[in-house]
Write an enzyme that holds these catalytic residues in place. Structure first.
Site, PDB file in Angstrom:
ATOM      1  CB  ILE A  12     -17.116  19.296 -12.206  1.00  0.00           C
ATOM      2  CG1 ILE A  12     -17.234  18.024 -11.329  1.00  0.00           C
ATOM      3  CG2 ILE A  12     -16.385  20.334 -11.106  1.00  0.00           C
ATOM      4  CD1 ILE A  12     -16.012  17.376 -10.832  1.00  0.00           C
ATOM      5  CG  ASP A  31     -19.034  19.492 -23.536  1.00  0.00           C
ATOM      6  OD1 ASP A  31     -18.823  19.701 -22.241  1.00  0.00           O
ATOM      7  OD2 ASP A  31     -18.840  18.448 -24.009  1.00  0.00           O
ATOM      8  CG  LEU A  33     -22.270  18.767 -26.823  1.00  0.00           C
ATOM      9  CD1 LEU A  33     -23.516  19.101 -27.704  1.00  0.00           C
ATOM     10  CD2 LEU A  33     -22.673  19.065 -25.410  1.00  0.00           C
ATOM     11  CE1 TYR A 140      -9.544  11.589 -14.545  1.00  0.00           C
ATOM     12  CE2 TYR A 140      -9.589  10.703 -12.442  1.00  0.00           C
ATOM     13  CZ  TYR A 140      -9.875  11.681 -13.224  1.00  0.00           C
ATOM     14  OH  TYR A 140     -10.143  12.720 -12.893  1.00  0.00           O
ATOM     15  CG  PHE A 168     -10.074  14.428  -2.343  1.00  0.00           C
ATOM     16  CD1 PHE A 168      -9.088  15.483  -2.751  1.00  0.00           C
ATOM     17  CD2 PHE A 168      -9.265  13.346  -1.750  1.00  0.00           C
ATOM     18  CE1 PHE A 168      -7.603  15.399  -2.222  1.00  0.00           C
ATOM     19  CE2 PHE A 168      -7.861  13.440  -1.747  1.00  0.00           C
ATOM     20  CZ  PHE A 168      -7.058  14.410  -1.916  1.00  0.00           C
ATOM     21  CG  PHE A 207     -16.877  -2.170  -6.994  1.00  0.00           C
ATOM     22  CD1 PHE A 207     -17.600  -3.082  -7.733  1.00  0.00           C
ATOM     23  CD2 PHE A 207     -16.985  -0.705  -7.848  1.00  0.00           C
ATOM     24  CE1 PHE A 207     -18.479  -3.024  -8.681  1.00  0.00           C
ATOM     25  CE2 PHE A 207     -17.683  -0.847  -8.719  1.00  0.00           C
ATOM     26  CZ  PHE A 207     -18.331  -1.683  -9.473  1.00  0.00           C
ATOM     27  NE  ARG A 281     -13.989   1.544  -9.452  1.00  0.00           N
ATOM     28  CZ  ARG A 281     -14.616   2.659  -9.447  1.00  0.00           C
ATOM     29  NH1 ARG A 281     -15.681   2.640  -9.972  1.00  0.00           N
ATOM     30  NH2 ARG A 281     -14.096   3.677  -8.656  1.00  0.00           N
ATOM     31  N   GLY A 283      -7.613  -0.791  -9.663  1.00  0.00           N
ATOM     32  CA  GLY A 283      -7.029   0.803  -9.848  1.00  0.00           C
ATOM     33  C   GLY A 283      -7.582   1.538  -8.317  1.00  0.00           C
ATOM     34  CG  ASP A 284     -11.380   1.651  -6.759  1.00  0.00           C
ATOM     35  OD1 ASP A 284     -11.359   2.777  -7.429  1.00  0.00           O
ATOM     36  OD2 ASP A 284     -12.272   0.967  -6.745  1.00  0.00           O
TER      37      ASP A 284
END
Ligand code: UDP
Length: 330
Positions: A12, A31, A33, A140, A168, A207, A281, A283-284
Site C-alpha cells: 500500500i 523502509d 526492506l 495484529y 478494509f 478457511f 483460520r 482470529g478471522d
C-alpha cells in the site's frame, strides 16, 4: 517540504508514494526492506533502515524538511500475529512510539496512519462505522488499535495531529502495471487465488465454511489499493489545512464471500481455480464491511475503482506480467 512515508516500499505504501509523486510532492521513504521492495518505488528518496534505530531516524529528520508523515511500516498478518504477538508489539507498537518521539523531537505535527478494520474485531453492526465498538480478535488488530491510542495521547500532550485510516481489504494493482502486491510468504486471498489461476499453486484453501454468512465463508469488503492511496493524499491535505485528528473507515461498503471472490476470479481469468475447504483460520471475524460515509463527507474521498471484477482484473494483469513478483534480492 517533504512527506515522509514509512513502509513506503510495501504494497500500500508504494501506491501512496505513486499518488504523491503524481502530484509533485517531495517524498522521503523509510523502509527496512524486510517486506518492501526497492523496485516498488516509482519516486522519492529511499532511506533503508528501521524506525527503532534512533541514530538512523535522526539522519532522516536532519537531512530533510519533513512536514507530514504517512506511517505504513508495520507487520500486518493476522495469522502470524496470533503465533508471534511479541513481533507485532515490538515492530508495530514500539516502532510507532519511536517514530512519534522523533516527530515530537523535530517538531513534525502531522501523521496519517495506516490502520485496519481488524481494530473492530467481530462487528456489532454491519456496515461498520467509526463509532462502533473496537474489540480486536487478533493481535495484529490489537497492536494497530494501541498505535491509534498512542497517537491520540501524543495529540493531547504535544499537538501531533493524526488521521487514522482503517482499511478494509486492500486489493488490485497500479494502472501503470509497474507495481502490485508481492508478499513473502503470500497469505492474502486475492493474490493466492490468482497464483492458483497461474498454476503456481495447486489450489486455494478456503478457511472455514461454517461461518454465519449466506454461503458459510467469510465476507470482506475489497477496496482498490489506488483508491486507498488517494485517501492518504487527501488526509495529508486535511492535516495541512489545520484540521483536527480523526479516524476514517476506507472500504467500498459491499461485502463478498471467499467463495464469491474465487468465482469472480475464475470469470476474470478464464482459468480453472481449484478450491479446497479447510478449517477456520484463528482470529478471522465472519464479516467485515465498511461504512465510509465519513471519509467521503469529510475527506472528500471518492473511490472510483469499486467493481470487484475490475479490482481483480488489475491484480491479474500484475500477477500475469510479474509471475515472480519483483523477483528482487532482499
Ligand atoms: N482466506 C482464505 N484462504 C486463504 C487466504 C485467505 O480462505 O488462503 C480468507 C480469510 O480467512 C479471510 C479472507 O479470505 O476470511 C480474507 O483474508 P486475507 O488474508 O486476504 O485478508 P484479512 O481479511 O485477513 O485482512
Amino acid at each position: 517540504m517533504a512527506v515522509l512515508v514509512t513502509g513506503g516500499a510495501g504494497y500500500i505504501g508504494s501506491h501512496a508514494v505513486a499518488a504523491l509523486q503524481e502530484r509533485g510532492e517531495e517524498i522521503v521513504i523509510v523502509d527496512n526492506l524486510q517486506q518492501g521492495h526497492r523496485e516498488a518505488l516509482l519516486g522519492g528518496k529511499l532511506y533503508v533502515g528501521d524506525l527503532r534505530d534512533a541514530d538512523f531516524m535522526d539522519t532522516v529528520f536532519k537531512e530533510n524538511q519533513i512536514d507530514a508523515v504517512i506511517h505504513f511500516a508495520a507487520n500486518s498478518l493476522v495469522g502470524e500475529s496470533m503465533q508471534n504477538p511479541g513481533k507485532y508489539y515490538h515492530n508495530n507498537v514500539y516502532g510507532t512510539l519511536c517514530l512519534l518521539d522523533k516527530m515530537n523531537e523535530y517538531g513534525v505535527r502531522r501523521i496519517v496512519f495506516s490502520s485496519t478494520a481488524a481494530t473492530y474485531g467481530e462487528p456489532e453492526n454491519v456496515p461498520i462505522d467509526e463509532y462502533d465498538r473496537t474489540k480486536p480478535t487478533n493481535a495484529y488488530g490489537e497492536t494497530k488499535l494501541a498505535m491509534e491510542k498512542m497517537m491520540s495521547w501524543f495529540d493531547s500532550a504535544h499537538g501531533i495531529k493524526y488521521i487514522s485510516l482503517r482499511y478494509f481489504n486492500a486489493a488490485g494493482a497500479h494502472e501503470s502495471g509497474k507495481i502490485g502486491e508481492d508478499h513473502h510468504p503470500e497469505t492474502h486471498l486475492i493474490p493466492i487465488v490468482l497464483q492458483a489461476a497461474l498454476g503456481q499453486r495447486p489450489h486455494i484453501s478456503v478457511f472455514g465454511e461454517d461461518y454465519s454468512t449466506p454461503d458459510g465463508t467469510c465476507i470482506r469488503d475489497y477496496i482498490h489499493v489506488s483508491d486507498l492511496a488517494d485517501a492518504h493524499v487527501l488526509a495529508v491535505d486535511r492535516l495541512r489545512e489545520g484540521k483536527e485528528s480523526a479516524v476514517y473507515n476506507l472500504g467500498n461498503g459491499q461485502g463478498f464471500s471467499v467463495k464469491e471472490v474465487i468465482e469472480i476470479a475464475r470469470q476474470v481469468t478464464g482459468r480453472e481455480i481449484k478450491a479446497v475447504m479447510e478449517p477456520r483460520r484463528v482470529g478471522d471475524p465472519a464479516t467485515l464491511v465498511a461504512s465510509s460515509q465519513r471519509a467521503r463527507t469529510e475527506l472528500g474521498w471518492n473511490p472510483t475503482r469499486n467493481k470487484l471484477e475490475d479490482i481483480i482484473l488489475s491484480a491479474w494483469r500484475w500477477h500475469e506480467s510479474h509471475p515472480a513478483g519483483y523477483n528482487d534480492q532482499r
